[in-house]
Scaffold this motif. Structure first.
Motif, PDB file in Angstrom:
ATOM      1  N   LEU A   1       0.839  -1.200   0.000  1.00  0.00           N
ATOM      2  CA  LEU A   1       0.000   0.000   0.000  1.00  0.00           C
ATOM      3  C   LEU A   1       0.873   1.248   0.000  1.00  0.00           C
ATOM      4  CD1 LEU A   1      -2.776   1.526   0.513  1.00  0.00           C
ATOM      5  CD2 LEU A   1      -2.280   1.263   2.959  1.00  0.00           C
ATOM      6  N   THR A   2       0.502   2.227  -0.813  1.00  0.00           N
ATOM      7  CA  THR A   2       1.110   3.544  -0.718  1.00  0.00           C
ATOM      8  C   THR A   2       0.015   4.575  -0.926  1.00  0.00           C
ATOM      9  OG1 THR A   2       2.985   4.932  -1.404  1.00  0.00           O
ATOM     10  CG2 THR A   2       1.763   3.861  -3.158  1.00  0.00           C
TER      11      THR A   2
ATOM     12  N   ALA B   1       6.016  -4.359  -4.901  1.00  0.00           N
ATOM     13  CA  ALA B   1       4.952  -5.346  -5.140  1.00  0.00           C
ATOM     14  C   ALA B   1       5.386  -6.353  -6.208  1.00  0.00           C
ATOM     15  CB  ALA B   1       3.670  -4.636  -5.570  1.00  0.00           C
ATOM     16  N   ARG B   2       6.050  -5.853  -7.250  1.00  0.00           N
ATOM     17  CA  ARG B   2       6.533  -6.738  -8.307  1.00  0.00           C
ATOM     18  C   ARG B   2       7.517  -7.763  -7.738  1.00  0.00           C
ATOM     19  NH1 ARG B   2      10.801  -7.298 -11.851  1.00  0.00           N
ATOM     20  NH2 ARG B   2      10.182  -8.081 -13.887  1.00  0.00           N
TER      21      ARG B   2
ATOM     22  N   PRO C   1      -0.190  -7.793  -5.255  1.00  0.00           N
ATOM     23  CA  PRO C   1      -0.802  -6.593  -5.852  1.00  0.00           C
ATOM     24  C   PRO C   1      -0.381  -5.300  -5.148  1.00  0.00           C
ATOM     25  CG  PRO C   1      -2.481  -8.200  -5.169  1.00  0.00           C
ATOM     26  CD  PRO C   1      -1.175  -8.643  -4.583  1.00  0.00           C
ATOM     27  N   LEU C   2      -0.574  -4.194  -5.856  1.00  0.00           N
ATOM     28  CA  LEU C   2      -0.345  -2.853  -5.311  1.00  0.00           C
ATOM     29  C   LEU C   2      -1.690  -2.172  -5.110  1.00  0.00           C
ATOM     30  CD1 LEU C   2       1.331  -0.221  -4.743  1.00  0.00           C
ATOM     31  CD2 LEU C   2       1.210   0.208  -7.205  1.00  0.00           C
ATOM     32  N   VAL C   3      -1.831  -1.491  -3.984  1.00  0.00           N
ATOM     33  CA  VAL C   3      -3.042  -0.717  -3.698  1.00  0.00           C
ATOM     34  C   VAL C   3      -2.598   0.718  -3.420  1.00  0.00           C
ATOM     35  CG1 VAL C   3      -5.026  -0.507  -2.171  1.00  0.00           C
ATOM     36  CG2 VAL C   3      -4.094  -2.758  -2.671  1.00  0.00           C
TER      37      VAL C   3
ATOM     38  N   ILE D   1      -4.676  -2.020 -13.599  1.00  0.00           N
ATOM     39  CA  ILE D   1      -3.581  -1.142 -14.033  1.00  0.00           C
ATOM     40  C   ILE D   1      -2.543  -0.926 -12.937  1.00  0.00           C
ATOM     41  CG2 ILE D   1      -4.878   0.016 -15.848  1.00  0.00           C
ATOM     42  CD1 ILE D   1      -5.366   2.322 -14.032  1.00  0.00           C
ATOM     43  N   PHE D   2      -2.894  -1.188 -11.678  1.00  0.00           N
ATOM     44  CA  PHE D   2      -1.909  -1.089 -10.600  1.00  0.00           C
ATOM     45  C   PHE D   2      -1.213  -2.423 -10.331  1.00  0.00           C
ATOM     46  CE2 PHE D   2      -3.667   2.855  -8.152  1.00  0.00           C
ATOM     47  CZ  PHE D   2      -3.227   3.651  -9.190  1.00  0.00           C
ATOM     48  N   SER D   3      -1.673  -3.503 -10.939  1.00  0.00           N
ATOM     49  CA  SER D   3      -1.038  -4.787 -10.636  1.00  0.00           C
ATOM     50  C   SER D   3       0.301  -4.876 -11.359  1.00  0.00           C
ATOM     51  CB  SER D   3      -1.951  -5.948 -11.052  1.00  0.00           C
ATOM     52  OG  SER D   3      -1.520  -6.526 -12.254  1.00  0.00           O
TER      53      SER D   3
END
Lengths: 274, 274
Positions: A133-134, A147-148, A153-155, B107-109
């Motif tokens: 999370l950012t 995240a990669r 996932p990125l939130v 698109i954030f993944s």
């Protein structure tokens, strides 16, 4: 397919998909080879990655088992990188009127952001985060690359709720440094209550933003497993979050004399074999 | 070092550093091997990457020459990916009150954004961009991954100028869809006048934002070499930018019936050998 070509493609695939588990059968089908051949390939790759300090190739036993590549660089390599980065960021031409430090080009560069993200991932992988999370904007590249490297996932929390993202949870919090009230919003579908969240940001002064993100996570019933920032200021010493990890400490910017005092931290991780 | 280990490390290195030129001497020193051995390794890697549809390994002659890995996937592979992505995004659960489509998670993944960025890079690499530009917030992951695949820096315009980024060039522009006046700012040190800029964004309706970015680039005396968006709406047909490339076209969102009409485009690139 000949072994040499399989080695090439397997190495690329594992490197492109860190921290994710794949079965020998998956690779056997993908590269049309016997499991025993794949197993021998993986041993060669494991040794090469290990000896070059790229990371580990771990075998996970059991029904959900398989093989997993984890980025794990030697501490000396990470510390050398942080020393170099501190040097780059300490250049007097980076001092901005008002006593700020221009870091945008570095944290937005794919080269640096991926390396920093890989370090964050290495430091927090054992906390088993299920997402990063950012809050917009400048933390996004570091958070995405973290995240990669974690394979999760990125939130991204927004400063305002957005009509294009549907219903959201909104909080107000007090910025640690400016003492102003700020807002932060996350779509209700953005986090599950089972999430284990790693918070990532580029910069921490008072710690108010990180604390705001922690509160947002708790509103979802989820758990914060770590807070990682690239640069934290030395003062105030007391931040509004108890535990955090920063890779560099900014002691002082002396705009008059054109001096930046930015130091890399000693990495608090042990070297380990595979 | 044995050939098998060199193949593993070279493959990872090239894959991690797409579109950048390295000399045989560089690799010879890095892996302590004769240039002739490195040359043989590179031929094996070239064949493997080519046959698997990962990309090309090109030899650049001359004094500044060397070898360069470029991501180049077969058109069928890209079209299959876009068809899968369109399916995912067309799910009725993604319709947001007000007739919007929830795309943020995709698109954030890291997984999807890196694949989309690689496609943008492949489509625009011949225009030789020297940097990628987007405007905060949702375009950043795609733009970063495009920049990574091109081996160039990322530059992000802000909605307001920021004290932490120093002097900036600011423009106002009219949003193509909402007809509202918007602002955009880029630090003066963000772009050089020699820059060849690829503009990347997640979504285009009227095209006002992309046009605003183009104007910003011109203020710096730099050149726009392409505009790439993930999704463009079918209407209005006339966008405020003349040339752009979108990977998917959004024809309609029928919130009442729960229907999303989103189609991948036919990729306008030719298949080529290496």
């Amino acid at each position: 397919m000949r072994r040499s070509k399989r080695l090439v493609l397997l190495s690329k695939f594992l490197s492109d998909n860190p921290n994710r588990i794949f079965t020998l059968k998956y690779f056997g089908d993908k590269y049309d080879a016997a499991k025993s051949s794949i197993s021998e390939d993986l041993n060669i790759i494991k040794d090469a990655f290990h000896e070059a300090g790229e990371g580990t190739l771990e075998t996970i036993p059991g029904a959900a088992g398989g093989v997993r590549f984890r980025i794990k660089r030697p501490v000396e390599v990470i510390e050398r990188f942080l020393a170099e980065l501190s040097n780059i960021l300490s250049d007097r031409s980076r001092i901005i009127p008002g006593g700020y430090l221009y870091m945008t080009d570095v944290i937005f560069s794919p080269e640096y952001s991926s390396k920093i993200g890989e370090i964050f991932a290495q430091l927090f992988v054992d906390a088993e985060p299920t997402c990063v999370l950012t809050v917009e904007t400048k933390g996004i590249p570091l958070a995405l690359m973290t995240a990669r490297a974690l394979g999760v996932p990125l939130v991204v929390a927004r400063r305002d709720s957005r009509v294009t993202e549907g219903p959201s949870v909104n909080i107000s919090y007090i910025s640690g440094s400016s003492r102003r009230i700020q807002n932060m919003a996350l779509p209700t579908r953005g986090l599950s209550e089972k999430a284990r969240v790693l918070i990532v940001d580029d910069f921490m002064k008072g710690g108010g933003t990180a604390r705001g993100m922690s509160e947002l996570v708790r509103e979802f019933g989820a758990e914060v497993v770590g807070v990682a920032v690239l640069v934290a200021t030395a003062y105030p010493e007391e931040k509004l979050v108890k535990k955090y990890t920063s890779l560099m400490v900014l002691e002082k910017i002396d705009a008059e004399r054109g001096e930046v005092s930015l130091k890399p931290v000693k990495i608090p991780i042990q070297k380990e074999g595979i």
